[in-house]
Design a protein around this motif. Sequence first.
Motif, PDB file in Angstrom:
ATOM      1  N   GLN A   1       8.626  32.737 -33.994  1.00 43.96           N
ATOM      2  CA  GLN A   1       9.360  31.643 -34.324  1.00 43.96           C
ATOM      3  C   GLN A   1      10.682  32.368 -34.294  1.00 43.96           C
ATOM      4  O   GLN A   1      11.648  31.756 -33.937  1.00 43.96           O
TER       5      GLN A   1
ATOM      6  N   ASN B   1      11.998  33.494 -31.237  1.00 45.28           N
ATOM      7  CA  ASN B   1      12.408  32.355 -30.301  1.00 45.28           C
ATOM      8  C   ASN B   1      13.693  31.485 -30.826  1.00 45.28           C
ATOM      9  O   ASN B   1      14.504  31.318 -30.007  1.00 45.28           O
ATOM     10  N   GLU B   2      13.878  31.664 -32.025  1.00 48.68           N
ATOM     11  CA  GLU B   2      15.189  30.983 -32.607  1.00 48.68           C
ATOM     12  C   GLU B   2      16.325  31.790 -32.313  1.00 48.68           C
ATOM     13  O   GLU B   2      17.425  31.510 -31.740  1.00 48.68           O
ATOM     14  N   THR B   3      16.017  33.068 -32.409  1.00 44.18           N
ATOM     15  CA  THR B   3      17.192  34.187 -32.123  1.00 44.18           C
ATOM     16  C   THR B   3      17.466  34.061 -30.559  1.00 44.18           C
ATOM     17  O   THR B   3      18.653  33.972 -30.062  1.00 44.18           O
ATOM     18  N   LEU B   4      16.525  33.905 -29.697  1.00 42.54           N
ATOM     19  CA  LEU B   4      16.694  33.883 -28.233  1.00 42.54           C
ATOM     20  C   LEU B   4      17.326  32.446 -27.946  1.00 42.54           C
ATOM     21  O   LEU B   4      18.114  32.677 -26.984  1.00 42.54           O
ATOM     22  N   ARG B   5      17.049  31.353 -28.409  1.00 43.76           N
ATOM     23  CA  ARG B   5      17.839  30.042 -28.163  1.00 43.76           C
ATOM     24  C   ARG B   5      19.260  30.383 -28.734  1.00 43.76           C
ATOM     25  O   ARG B   5      20.131  29.699 -28.065  1.00 43.76           O
ATOM     26  N   ALA B   6      19.647  31.165 -29.731  1.00 38.87           N
ATOM     27  CA  ALA B   6      21.154  31.310 -30.070  1.00 38.87           C
ATOM     28  C   ALA B   6      21.667  31.919 -29.432  1.00 38.87           C
ATOM     29  O   ALA B   6      22.900  32.011 -29.030  1.00 38.87           O
TER      30      ALA B   6
ATOM     31  N   GLU C   1      21.050  32.209 -25.902  1.00 35.63           N
ATOM     32  CA  GLU C   1      21.252  31.333 -24.868  1.00 35.63           C
ATOM     33  C   GLU C   1      22.439  30.223 -25.211  1.00 35.63           C
ATOM     34  O   GLU C   1      23.378  30.017 -24.350  1.00 35.63           O
ATOM     35  N   GLU C   2      22.640  29.576 -26.425  1.00 38.27           N
ATOM     36  CA  GLU C   2      23.643  28.924 -26.742  1.00 38.27           C
ATOM     37  C   GLU C   2      24.990  29.593 -26.765  1.00 38.27           C
ATOM     38  O   GLU C   2      25.933  29.184 -26.151  1.00 38.27           O
TER      39      GLU C   2
ATOM     40  N   GLU D   1      25.908  30.124 -22.917  1.00 35.14           N
ATOM     41  CA  GLU D   1      26.409  28.894 -22.430  1.00 35.14           C
ATOM     42  C   GLU D   1      27.848  28.565 -23.053  1.00 35.14           C
ATOM     43  O   GLU D   1      28.729  27.995 -22.140  1.00 35.14           O
TER      44      GLU D   1
ATOM     45  N   ILE E   1      21.877  28.252 -36.805  1.00 34.01           N
ATOM     46  CA  ILE E   1      20.863  27.465 -36.298  1.00 34.01           C
ATOM     47  C   ILE E   1      20.224  26.252 -37.205  1.00 34.01           C
ATOM     48  O   ILE E   1      19.997  25.212 -36.380  1.00 34.01           O
TER      49      ILE E   1
END
Length: 183
Positions: free
Chosen positions: A52, A55-60, A62-63, A66, A85
Amino acid sequence: PLRKAHAMRTPPRRQQGATLLIGLIMLVLLTLMATTTFRLGKSNLQIVGNMQFRNETLRAAEEAVEAAISLPGSVYAASTANVDINADGTADVAVAITPTLQQAHVLKNSALNLANTGQLGCTLGTAQAFGIVGAATGNSLCALTLYDLKVVATEASTSTSVELRQGVSVQVPADTVCSLVPC
């Protein structure tokens, strides 16, 4: 009838303690099984928690990519970002973006699509070319580039680190790549 009663009253034979020994062995086995089950459950919970955080670090990451892509001029320069986050006002993930130019070429005026507002500013009027070196190249003011973004995101509380590679093609002013390609 008297004999049957007498047979029932005979003193029990001396017991050897085998029942007690087997009971203790079973108790030890049950304790080991319970301990093993607890440890397996705990390690599975840690694995899920780590996934988890990853995944949160990966989403950050990607954010942050972007956000960097959406801002003009921020793709071709190294940058950092802090991502919150859980919306508590504290930066949870630190993100570092390092771009590397892979390809670049200056657009020709003849290749511009003037219906595209993003390319309308790339036009270069026809200038006199008497004695000016490079004046008749037909180049526009814009270049198409391909960057490889290396993104490293580190979660603050667990130090979970994720590296992400992202390719991005952007249109930039030609003078930003003139030292690398002929303009």
